[in-house]
Design a protein around this motif. Structure first.
Motif, short mmCIF file in Angstrom:
data_model
loop_
_atom_site.label_atom_id
_atom_site.label_comp_id
_atom_site.label_asym_id
_atom_site.label_seq_id
_atom_site.Cartn_x
_atom_site.Cartn_y
_atom_site.Cartn_z
N LEU A 1 3.23 -5.08 -2.76
CA LEU A 1 1.89 -5.24 -2.19
C LEU A 1 1.05 -6.25 -2.96
CD1 LEU A 1 1.13 -1.47 -1.55
CD2 LEU A 1 2.07 -3.14 0.06
N GLY A 2 1.40 -6.47 -4.22
CA GLY A 2 0.67 -7.41 -5.05
C GLY A 2 -0.24 -6.74 -6.05
N TYR A 3 -0.39 -7.40 -7.16
CA TYR A 3 -1.24 -6.91 -8.25
C TYR A 3 -2.67 -6.70 -7.76
CZ TYR A 3 -3.82 -6.91 -12.66
OH TYR A 3 -4.66 -6.59 -13.69
N ALA A 4 -3.23 -7.71 -7.08
CA ALA A 4 -4.64 -7.66 -6.68
C ALA A 4 -4.92 -6.48 -5.76
CB ALA A 4 -5.05 -8.97 -6.02
N THR A 5 -4.04 -6.22 -4.82
CA THR A 5 -4.22 -5.10 -3.89
C THR A 5 -4.19 -3.77 -4.64
OG1 THR A 5 -3.24 -6.32 -2.06
CG2 THR A 5 -3.22 -3.91 -1.89
N CYS A 6 -3.23 -3.61 -5.52
CA CYS A 6 -3.10 -2.37 -6.29
C CYS A 6 -4.26 -2.19 -7.26
CB CYS A 6 -1.77 -2.34 -7.02
SG CYS A 6 -0.36 -2.21 -5.89
N TYR A 7 -4.70 -3.28 -7.87
CA TYR A 7 -5.85 -3.24 -8.78
C TYR A 7 -7.08 -2.77 -8.01
CZ TYR A 7 -9.64 -5.01 -11.72
OH TYR A 7 -10.79 -5.13 -12.46
N GLN A 8 -7.33 -3.36 -6.85
CA GLN A 8 -8.50 -3.00 -6.05
C GLN A 8 -8.45 -1.54 -5.62
OE1 GLN A 8 -11.08 -5.05 -5.61
NE2 GLN A 8 -12.17 -3.37 -4.64
N GLN A 9 -7.30 -1.08 -5.17
CA GLN A 9 -7.15 0.32 -4.75
C GLN A 9 -7.43 1.27 -5.92
OE1 GLN A 9 -6.20 1.82 -1.74
NE2 GLN A 9 -6.34 -0.14 -0.69
N THR A 10 -6.95 0.91 -7.09
CA THR A 10 -7.12 1.76 -8.27
C THR A 10 -8.59 1.81 -8.70
OG1 THR A 10 -4.88 1.21 -8.98
CG2 THR A 10 -6.34 2.15 -10.65
N ILE A 11 -9.23 0.66 -8.76
CA ILE A 11 -10.65 0.61 -9.14
C ILE A 11 -11.51 1.39 -8.16
CG2 ILE A 11 -12.64 -0.97 -9.23
CD1 ILE A 11 -11.11 -0.94 -11.78
N GLU A 12 -11.25 1.22 -6.87
CA GLU A 12 -12.02 1.94 -5.86
C GLU A 12 -11.85 3.45 -5.99
OE1 GLU A 12 -10.93 0.36 -2.03
OE2 GLU A 12 -11.91 -1.57 -2.44
N ALA A 13 -10.63 3.90 -6.27
CA ALA A 13 -10.37 5.34 -6.42
C ALA A 13 -11.07 5.90 -7.66
CB ALA A 13 -8.88 5.61 -6.47
N ILE A 14 -11.00 5.17 -8.77
CA ILE A 14 -11.66 5.64 -9.99
C ILE A 14 -13.17 5.67 -9.80
CG2 ILE A 14 -12.14 5.08 -12.41
CD1 ILE A 14 -9.22 4.03 -12.56
N ASP A 15 -13.72 4.65 -9.18
CA ASP A 15 -15.16 4.60 -8.93
C ASP A 15 -15.58 5.73 -8.00
OD1 ASP A 15 -17.79 3.43 -9.10
OD2 ASP A 15 -17.46 2.60 -7.10
N ARG A 16 -14.81 5.97 -6.95
CA ARG A 16 -15.11 7.03 -5.98
C ARG A 16 -15.04 8.42 -6.62
NH1 ARG A 16 -10.47 6.91 -2.76
NH2 ARG A 16 -9.66 8.43 -4.22
N ASP A 17 -13.99 8.66 -7.40
CA ASP A 17 -13.73 10.01 -7.93
C ASP A 17 -14.38 10.28 -9.28
OD1 ASP A 17 -12.17 10.30 -5.64
OD2 ASP A 17 -10.29 9.92 -6.70
N CYS A 18 -14.63 9.23 -10.04
CA CYS A 18 -15.14 9.40 -11.42
C CYS A 18 -16.33 8.48 -11.67
CB CYS A 18 -14.03 9.10 -12.42
SG CYS A 18 -12.62 10.20 -12.27
N GLY A 19 -17.27 8.52 -10.76
CA GLY A 19 -18.47 7.68 -10.89
C GLY A 19 -19.20 7.90 -12.20
N PHE A 20 -19.03 9.07 -12.80
CA PHE A 20 -19.69 9.36 -14.08
C PHE A 20 -19.30 8.37 -15.18
CE2 PHE A 20 -15.74 11.78 -14.16
CZ PHE A 20 -15.25 11.53 -15.43
#
Length: 97
Positions: A75-94
């Protein structure tokens, strides 16, 4: 959500999952993502939060690492990076307040 090899995966994090990732990384998530993480760091972080869509249990770490590695390659580094950042931001906004 990540679609790979006919299966849907989701990345889901909580404080404990972040602690697992940090223990595996040997540094804090914030240190890793303050700049672009290495491929290895991205794979570790993805694997720590990976589960099959709709399931509450996280995947076996070895299996999750294998899927994460393959996702980065396919899928590519950029796609996986974006998915990971979005999930961390969504779930661990603290982490970002």
């Amino acid at each position: 959500m990540i679609e790979y090899d006919g299966t849907s995966y989701e990345l889901a994090y909580g404080r404990k999952r972040i602690e697992v990732a940090e223990a595996s990384l040997g540094k804090s998530i914030l240190a890793v993502f303050s700049d672009r993480p290495t491929i290895k760091d991205l794979v570790i972080t993805m694997a720590c939060g990976m589960r099959r869509e709709g399931e509450s249990a996280w995947m076996n770490p070895k299996q999750a690492s294998k899927v994460a590695e393959e996702c980065v390659e396919e899928l590519g580094y950029a796609t996986c990076y974006q998915q990971t950042i979005e999930a961390i931001d969504r779930d661990c906004g603290f982490l970002f307040r």
